[in-house]
Design a protein around this motif. Structure first.
Motif, mmCIF file in Angstrom:
data_model
loop_
_atom_site.group_PDB
_atom_site.id
_atom_site.type_symbol
_atom_site.label_atom_id
_atom_site.label_comp_id
_atom_site.label_asym_id
_atom_site.label_seq_id
_atom_site.Cartn_x
_atom_site.Cartn_y
_atom_site.Cartn_z
ATOM 1 N N ILE A 214 -0.698 8.974 -51.145
ATOM 2 C CA ILE A 214 0.711 8.567 -51.121
ATOM 3 C C ILE A 214 0.811 7.049 -51.132
ATOM 4 O O ILE A 214 1.638 6.457 -51.829
ATOM 5 N N ASN A 215 -0.060 6.424 -50.355
ATOM 6 C CA ASN A 215 -0.101 4.958 -50.288
ATOM 7 C C ASN A 215 -0.346 4.359 -51.669
ATOM 8 O O ASN A 215 0.270 3.369 -52.058
ATOM 9 N N GLY A 216 -1.248 4.986 -52.439
ATOM 10 C CA GLY A 216 -1.548 4.503 -53.782
ATOM 11 C C GLY A 216 -0.334 4.540 -54.693
ATOM 12 O O GLY A 216 -0.092 3.598 -55.460
ATOM 13 N N MET A 217 0.436 5.623 -54.609
ATOM 14 C CA MET A 217 1.651 5.738 -55.428
ATOM 15 C C MET A 217 2.676 4.677 -55.045
ATOM 16 O O MET A 217 3.326 4.060 -55.902
ATOM 17 N N LEU A 218 2.808 4.450 -53.736
ATOM 18 C CA LEU A 218 3.756 3.435 -53.265
ATOM 19 C C LEU A 218 3.300 2.031 -53.679
ATOM 20 O O LEU A 218 4.127 1.173 -53.994
ATOM 21 N N LEU A 219 1.989 1.800 -53.672
ATOM 22 C CA LEU A 219 1.458 0.516 -54.122
ATOM 23 C C LEU A 219 1.860 0.248 -55.568
ATOM 24 O O LEU A 219 2.288 -0.852 -55.916
ATOM 25 N N ASP A 220 1.705 1.266 -56.415
ATOM 26 C CA ASP A 220 2.085 1.118 -57.826
ATOM 27 C C ASP A 220 3.562 0.790 -57.955
ATOM 28 O O ASP A 220 3.957 -0.070 -58.749
ATOM 29 N N MET A 221 4.385 1.472 -57.168
ATOM 30 C CA MET A 221 5.826 1.246 -57.235
ATOM 31 C C MET A 221 6.175 -0.176 -56.783
ATOM 32 O O MET A 221 6.938 -0.883 -57.458
ATOM 33 N N LEU A 222 5.594 -0.615 -55.668
ATOM 34 C CA LEU A 222 5.894 -1.954 -55.148
ATOM 35 C C LEU A 222 5.358 -3.046 -56.071
ATOM 36 O O LEU A 222 5.978 -4.105 -56.210
ATOM 37 N N ALA A 223 4.211 -2.793 -56.697
ATOM 38 C CA ALA A 223 3.679 -3.763 -57.651
ATOM 39 C C ALA A 223 4.622 -3.904 -58.845
ATOM 40 O O ALA A 223 4.839 -5.009 -59.350
ATOM 41 N N ALA A 224 5.198 -2.769 -59.301
ATOM 42 C CA ALA A 224 6.152 -2.806 -60.415
ATOM 43 C C ALA A 224 7.425 -3.548 -60.008
ATOM 44 O O ALA A 224 7.973 -4.339 -60.787
ATOM 45 N N VAL A 225 7.884 -3.321 -58.779
ATOM 46 C CA VAL A 225 9.079 -4.014 -58.273
ATOM 47 C C VAL A 225 8.815 -5.516 -58.178
ATOM 48 O O VAL A 225 9.667 -6.337 -58.540
ATOM 49 N N SER A 226 7.628 -5.889 -57.701
ATOM 50 C CA SER A 226 7.260 -7.310 -57.587
ATOM 51 C C SER A 226 7.249 -7.980 -58.955
ATOM 52 O O SER A 226 7.699 -9.117 -59.113
ATOM 53 N N ARG A 227 6.717 -7.271 -59.958
ATOM 54 C CA ARG A 227 6.689 -7.819 -61.314
ATOM 55 C C ARG A 227 8.099 -7.999 -61.856
ATOM 56 O O ARG A 227 8.423 -9.023 -62.471
ATOM 57 N N LYS A 228 8.964 -7.002 -61.622
ATOM 58 C CA LYS A 228 10.344 -7.097 -62.110
ATOM 59 C C LYS A 228 11.075 -8.259 -61.450
ATOM 60 O O LYS A 228 11.807 -9.009 -62.098
ATOM 61 N N ASP A 229 10.852 -8.436 -60.149
ATOM 62 C CA ASP A 229 11.464 -9.558 -59.442
ATOM 63 C C ASP A 229 11.003 -10.881 -60.038
ATOM 64 O O ASP A 229 11.795 -11.806 -60.228
ATOM 65 N N TYR A 230 9.705 -10.978 -60.342
ATOM 66 C CA TYR A 230 9.142 -12.183 -60.961
ATOM 67 C C TYR A 230 9.798 -12.453 -62.312
ATOM 68 O O TYR A 230 10.215 -13.580 -62.607
ATOM 69 N N GLU A 231 9.907 -11.415 -63.142
ATOM 70 C CA GLU A 231 10.503 -11.577 -64.479
ATOM 71 C C GLU A 231 11.979 -11.935 -64.385
ATOM 72 O O GLU A 231 12.478 -12.763 -65.169
ATOM 73 N N ASP A 232 12.697 -11.322 -63.439
ATOM 74 C CA ASP A 232 14.127 -11.625 -63.257
ATOM 75 C C ASP A 232 14.331 -13.074 -62.842
ATOM 76 O O ASP A 232 15.232 -13.758 -63.340
ATOM 77 N N ARG A 233 13.498 -13.557 -61.926
ATOM 78 C CA ARG A 233 13.633 -14.948 -61.478
ATOM 79 C C ARG A 233 13.320 -15.926 -62.602
ATOM 80 O O ARG A 233 13.982 -16.945 -62.742
ATOM 81 N N ARG A 234 12.297 -15.609 -63.393
ATOM 82 C CA ARG A 234 11.960 -16.457 -64.552
ATOM 83 C C ARG A 234 13.108 -16.483 -65.559
ATOM 84 O O ARG A 234 13.428 -17.535 -66.114
ATOM 85 N N ARG A 235 13.717 -15.311 -65.779
ATOM 86 C CA ARG A 235 14.825 -15.245 -66.738
ATOM 87 C C ARG A 235 16.023 -16.058 -66.231
ATOM 88 O O ARG A 235 16.616 -16.830 -66.992
ATOM 89 N N ARG A 236 16.359 -15.897 -64.937
ATOM 90 C CA ARG A 236 17.483 -16.649 -64.378
ATOM 91 C C ARG A 236 17.214 -18.154 -64.413
ATOM 92 O O ARG A 236 18.114 -18.954 -64.670
ATOM 93 N N GLN A 237 15.969 -18.524 -64.149
ATOM 94 C CA GLN A 237 15.601 -19.939 -64.204
ATOM 95 C C GLN A 237 15.772 -20.495 -65.613
ATOM 96 O O GLN A 237 16.339 -21.583 -65.796
ATOM 97 N N SER A 238 15.308 -19.740 -66.615
ATOM 98 C CA SER A 238 15.436 -20.175 -68.013
ATOM 99 C C SER A 238 16.894 -20.294 -68.416
ATOM 100 O O SER A 238 17.289 -21.240 -69.100
ATOM 101 N N GLU A 239 17.698 -19.313 -67.989
ATOM 102 C CA GLU A 239 19.128 -19.351 -68.306
ATOM 103 C C GLU A 239 19.801 -20.550 -67.644
ATOM 104 O O GLU A 239 20.644 -21.212 -68.249
ATOM 105 N N GLY A 240 19.390 -20.845 -66.391
ATOM 106 C CA GLY A 240 19.964 -21.989 -65.682
ATOM 107 C C GLY A 240 19.602 -23.303 -66.349
ATOM 108 O O GLY A 240 20.441 -24.206 -66.477
#
Length: 213
Positions: free
Chosen positions: A125-151
């Motif tokens: 179960i921990n492994g599945m949650l790790l995958d999910m949190l890693a995907a969320v972390s990546r999305k957060d990174y991409e969103d911040r980069r996009r907002r920074q570029s737009e700014g």
């Protein structure tokens, strides 16, 4: 079998304090009745596989050892392909990941529970949650980069974008070390700056020398 616990601390830039989370992790380990065997600290992007301290940790760790984190995003903001590569390496080493922001992983600190049938279920179960949190972390990174570029793009339109301020003290140190014959790799290690920053400072040094001739 002796299980060792390795704390991994990461910040993205040299301006950030990678050791910030260490007291909280030490307190967490103490409350779990264990101690951290060694710390691995670095200032590198979580979106990059270029993290020498993380791979040094993986090199010395043995099966059953624990990789202790404050948050999953300290381990990964990687894209899906790189995350699977890193996760596969961690699994092949037989390491367990325990993160303060993933309570179900805390049970892995107990060697008895970890090796039981219940522990194996929790590990899956921990492994599945790790995958999910890693995907969320990546999305957060991409969103911040996009907002920074737009700014930045918007600021440029309005004529307000000045770019990142130049760290004059750092550039002077780079120029001094370069004149003393230190290589780019030497300066990277000594000052914790990127090769592009070094190249920019060296270019400025060469420009100044040409003007003085």
């Amino acid at each position: 079998m002796t299980v060792r616990i390795y704390g991994y601390l990461r910040a993205s830039t040299t301006e950030q304090n990678a050791d910030r989370a260490r007291p909280a992790l030490e307190c967490f380990a103490f409350n779990q009745g264990v101690a951290v065997s060694a710390w691995f600290t670095e200032n590198e992007s979580g979106a990059s596989m270029k993290r020498p301290e993380l791979f040094r940790l993986l090199d010395v760790a043995q099966p059953g050892d624990i990789l202790l984190l404050e948050q999953i995003d300290r381990l990964s903001r990687l894209n899906a392909k790189d995350w699977q590569k890193l996760r596969g390496l961690i699994q092949s080493k037989g390491l367990k990941i325990v993160s303060m922001d993933l309570p179900i992983s805390h049970t892995l600190m107990d060697a008895e529970t970890s090796e039981s049938f219940q522990g194996r279920i929790l590990d899956a179960i921990n492994g599945m949650l790790l995958d999910m949190l890693a995907a969320v972390s990546r999305k957060d990174y991409e969103d911040r980069r996009r907002r920074q570029s737009e700014g930045i793009a918007r600021a440029k339109e309005l004529g307000r974008f000045k770019g990142r301020p130049v760290d004059t003290d750092q550039r002077l140190k780079i120029m001094e070390l370069r004149m003393k014959g230190f290589s780019y790799s030497d300066i990277e290690r000594m000052l914790g700056c990127s090769r592009s920053t070094i190249a920019s400072a060296v270019k400025g040094l060469q420009h100044s020398s040409a003007e003085a001739v």
